[in-house]
Scaffold this active site. Structure first.
Site, mmCIF file in Angstrom:
data_model
loop_
_atom_site.group_PDB
_atom_site.id
_atom_site.type_symbol
_atom_site.label_atom_id
_atom_site.label_comp_id
_atom_site.label_asym_id
_atom_site.label_seq_id
_atom_site.Cartn_x
_atom_site.Cartn_y
_atom_site.Cartn_z
ATOM 1 N N ASP A 156 -10.388 134.513 -56.730
ATOM 2 C CA ASP A 156 -9.479 133.373 -56.887
ATOM 3 C C ASP A 156 -10.298 132.196 -57.390
ATOM 4 O O ASP A 156 -11.489 132.350 -57.711
ATOM 5 C CB ASP A 156 -8.767 133.049 -55.574
ATOM 6 C CG ASP A 156 -7.362 132.499 -55.807
ATOM 7 O OD1 ASP A 156 -7.256 131.332 -56.235
ATOM 8 O OD2 ASP A 156 -6.382 133.224 -55.575
ATOM 9 N N HIS A 164 -5.432 130.524 -60.933
ATOM 10 C CA HIS A 164 -6.250 131.027 -59.822
ATOM 11 C C HIS A 164 -7.619 131.519 -60.288
ATOM 12 O O HIS A 164 -8.117 132.548 -59.811
ATOM 13 C CB HIS A 164 -5.496 132.127 -59.052
ATOM 14 C CG HIS A 164 -4.305 131.610 -58.311
ATOM 15 N ND1 HIS A 164 -4.404 130.995 -57.087
ATOM 16 C CD2 HIS A 164 -2.990 131.580 -58.639
ATOM 17 C CE1 HIS A 164 -3.196 130.615 -56.684
ATOM 18 N NE2 HIS A 164 -2.321 130.956 -57.614
ATOM 19 N N GLU A 206 1.937 130.759 -60.311
ATOM 20 C CA GLU A 206 1.534 129.367 -60.116
ATOM 21 C C GLU A 206 0.721 128.805 -61.291
ATOM 22 O O GLU A 206 -0.256 128.077 -61.106
ATOM 23 C CB GLU A 206 0.767 129.219 -58.793
ATOM 24 C CG GLU A 206 1.646 129.552 -57.604
ATOM 25 C CD GLU A 206 0.945 129.437 -56.271
ATOM 26 O OE1 GLU A 206 1.631 129.121 -55.283
ATOM 27 O OE2 GLU A 206 -0.272 129.680 -56.207
#
Length: 645
Positions: free
Chosen positions: A290, A344, A410
């Site tokens: 991440d 990420h 996201e």
């Protein structure tokens, strides 16, 4: 100790002459006297077995309590004079429709009414003579699973008391129809038939018929759950008659573990896999990198971990990953890797050159990402795809999975919109800077990254999993994502109308709705104050009742056979902003087991009917070396049905 009756002087001479192994290390600070007592017990058992004489268990002091089955529950009672006490676990093995099985079987369940003593030294497994020879890889798995079964049986008494070695032999006779399949796939047949019977010579037979090794492994788990350590008589005991046919309702039953926010060690991952095996879960979804750290060692680009690992020791080497994959396989679990992109990402990419990543550690972070540190890949930079291609190749070499998770959630358009190189690219393509324009850029990335995935997979396509995101949004998903290729993992709430839209459009889904299956929820905020974003805490009861079928039907979808096939199952998720080795077990367990029964059995009953078995299964996880949260006082386990509201 055991009082040995009918021992002659000749017997005693043999007893004294026996050479007992005293090299066994002291455990948990046991003193020498205890060790001598244990070794003397070995001698007693050997003499009793050798001379076929009676060894009378001597309990000192005698139990005060006994348990008897009353109306499908074990009631605690005082022992009356002359009565033989029954252990609680022995009572549970004989009481109730499903006894102590978890998850409960979906087919025929016929369980006997008596138990037999078995010897830990006389457990053997063999293939049926009428079956075909197993391939070398399946044979290796067969040996590994049966050894694990024997070890787990012996460990039933670990930390409780010594085990008498006298008892009947247990033979496991297996028929595995598919002799070649050694890798779990989405369509793998996990069904099995288990029969326990007593032979005329007193041996206990366990016959297992399974379509694949993975069904056989599940049958071994059921057999293990029908075996107990009796702490009153200090014996291993097994139900001496049973017939069970069983198969899961949902094919995808998983746990996601994030190992990048905080590093989670291989040993903790192994404990997670032990809990999964005990609960018949089959998919370990490894969110391995991440923006916070890059612990996945890529041999082609060692800089990724050199720059991105928290410390040199907080790295998953290729050897570590192979170890996890094989450890999981023998426990019936496949390991699915996730490389989350284009968002990420951040730490680990600093060496790659300018504008390969953008917005890394951008401030204020709330403008560029959902949590610090920010970072996204730059879809307009060719170096991105070169590096991704090598990462994917090494993942396909190390992981043996028939599906691949590309993340994809996201993405922050404001980040891309603030990057000069990306804005110029959009302008040159005749695109603007609105949402639809950035979705086109995202689609460009997804298409190129998918091509690299296929190259890494030898040119072959395979199912790709993506999180719900802007690409899957209302009116967008069909434009960008092929329903034959993509599986959508739901992380929004169970009442999100998008779920119904995706299913109605023919997409396969995996349900991880955060209001029931995000196990990091319900703790203090780690940025700011108060509670974290997805509070409150989710109890096992809500997890148990979180039916993927109910979620879909509550959104007005007609549950046809085709729709059922689209709903692959669920994953419990553990994001580790506030979790590390010291707390991972308690966050995952026993709540993941509640999901496991929902996905295996899809029971019509509520969690209340499962509570007594859940409490027992929690103790089972402890015995397997997992450290689950405690659900209730131990009194409730010993007084079934009295802890209610």
């Amino acid at each position: 100790m055991f009082k040995v009756s009918l021992l002659t002087s000749a017997h005693l001479e043999v007893l004294l002459s026996l050479r007992i192994d005293t090299s066994e290390p002291s455990v948990d600070g046991l003193n020498l006297a205890h060790g001598a007592q244990r070794n003397f017990r070995k001698a007693e058992d050997l003499v009793c077995t050798f001379f076929n004489i009676t060894c009378v268990p001597q309990t000192n002091p005698s139990p005060v309590w006994t348990w008897s089955c009353q109306s499908d529950r074990c009631e605690k009672q005082l022992v009356v004079e002359g009565e033989t006490a029954q252990a609680l676990d022995a009572c549970k093995l004989l009481c109730g429709e499903y006894r102590v099985l978890w998850p409960k079987p979906t087919g025929l369940v016929q369980l006997g009414t008596s138990i037999a003593i078995i010897s830990q030294h006389a457990i053997t497994a063999e293939l049926s003579r009428s079956g075909r020879e197993l391939s070398p890889k399946v044979a290796e798995l067969f040996r590994g699973a049966t050894k694990l079964f024997r070890d787990n049986v012996v460990d039933l008494g670990k930390g409780v008391g010594p085990i008498r070695s006298v008892g009947r032999s247990l033979l496991i006779e297996a028929t595995i129809t598919d002799t070649e399949t050694a890798s779990f796939k989405s369509n793998t047949d996990e069904s099995y038939r288990l029969e326990i019977s007593e032979t005329t010579n007193g041996r206990i037979n366990s016959s297992i018929v399974a379509a694949t090794f993975f069904g056989f492994r599940h049958a071994l788990e059921t057999l293990l759950q029908l075996t107990i350590y009796n702490d009153v008589t200090q014996e291993l005991q097994i139900l001496d008659k049973a017939l069970i046919t069983d198969s899961p309702v949902f094919p995808h039953r998983g746990i996601l573990l994030d190992t990048a926010r905080n590093f989670i060690s291989v040993e903790s991952i192994k404990r997670t896999l032990n809990g999964m095996a005990a609960s018949k879960l089959n998919t370990f979804h490894w969110h391995i990198t991440d923006s916070h750290s890059f612990p996945f060692e890529v041999e082609s680009y060692p800089q990724l971990t050199q720059y991105g690992a928290y410390t040199p020791s907080k790295v998953f080497t290729p050897a570590d990953i192979r170890t996890v994959v094989e450890y999981a396989r023998v426990r019936g679990v496949r390991v699915v890797p996730e490389f989350d992109a284009p968002a990420h990402v951040g730490e680990g990419w600093q060496w790659a050159g300018p504008n390969v990543t953008v917005c890394v550690k951008a401030e204020p972070w709330t403008s560029y990402c959902v949590e610090p540190p920010c970072g996204q890949l730059n879809p307009t930079n060719g170096t991105v795809y070169e590096i991704l291609g090598e990462i994917y190749k090494e993942m396909f070499k190390l992981f043996d999975s028939d599906i691949f998770h590309m993340g994809g959630d996201e993405v922050n358009f404001n980040c891309w919109n603030s990057t000069e190189e990306i804005v110029t690219w959009l302008s040159n393509k005749g695109l603007g800077r609105q949402e639809e324009d950035f979705l086109e850029l995202w689609d460009e990335f997804q298409t190129k990254a998918l091509n690299k995935v296929e190259e890494a997979n030898g040119g072959a396509s395979l199912p790709i999993v993506l999180w719900t995101s802007g690409l899957t949004g209302k009116g967008h998903v069909e434009k960008y994502l092929d329903k034959e290729r993509y599986i959508i993992q739901i992380w929004t709430t169970g009442s999100d109308e998008l779920i119904g839209e995706l299913v109605n459009k023919g997409y396969r889904i995996i349900v991880s709705n955060y209001d029931a299956l995000y196990f990091d929820c319900g703790f203090g905020a780690w940025v700011g104050e108060g509670n974290n974003w997805c509070s409150p805490y989710i109890g096992w009861q809500k997890v148990y009742m979180n039916s993927p079928y109910d979620i879909v039907t509550n959104l007005g979808v007609n549950l046809t056979s085709d729709v059922r096939a689209q709903i692959l199952g669920s994953e419990a998720t553990l994001w580790t902003e506030q979790v590390d080795d010291s707390s991972v077990d308690g966050r995952l367990w026993p709540r993941s087991s509640a999901m496991a029964e929902r996905l295996w059995s899809n029971p019509a009953e509520s969690w209340r009917e499962a509570e007594y078995r859940m409490l027992h299964h929690r103790e089972r996880l402890v015995q397997r070396g997992v450290q689950p949260e405690s659900l209730e006082p131990l009194w409730c386990l010993q007084n079934h049905g009295y802890c209610y509201l």
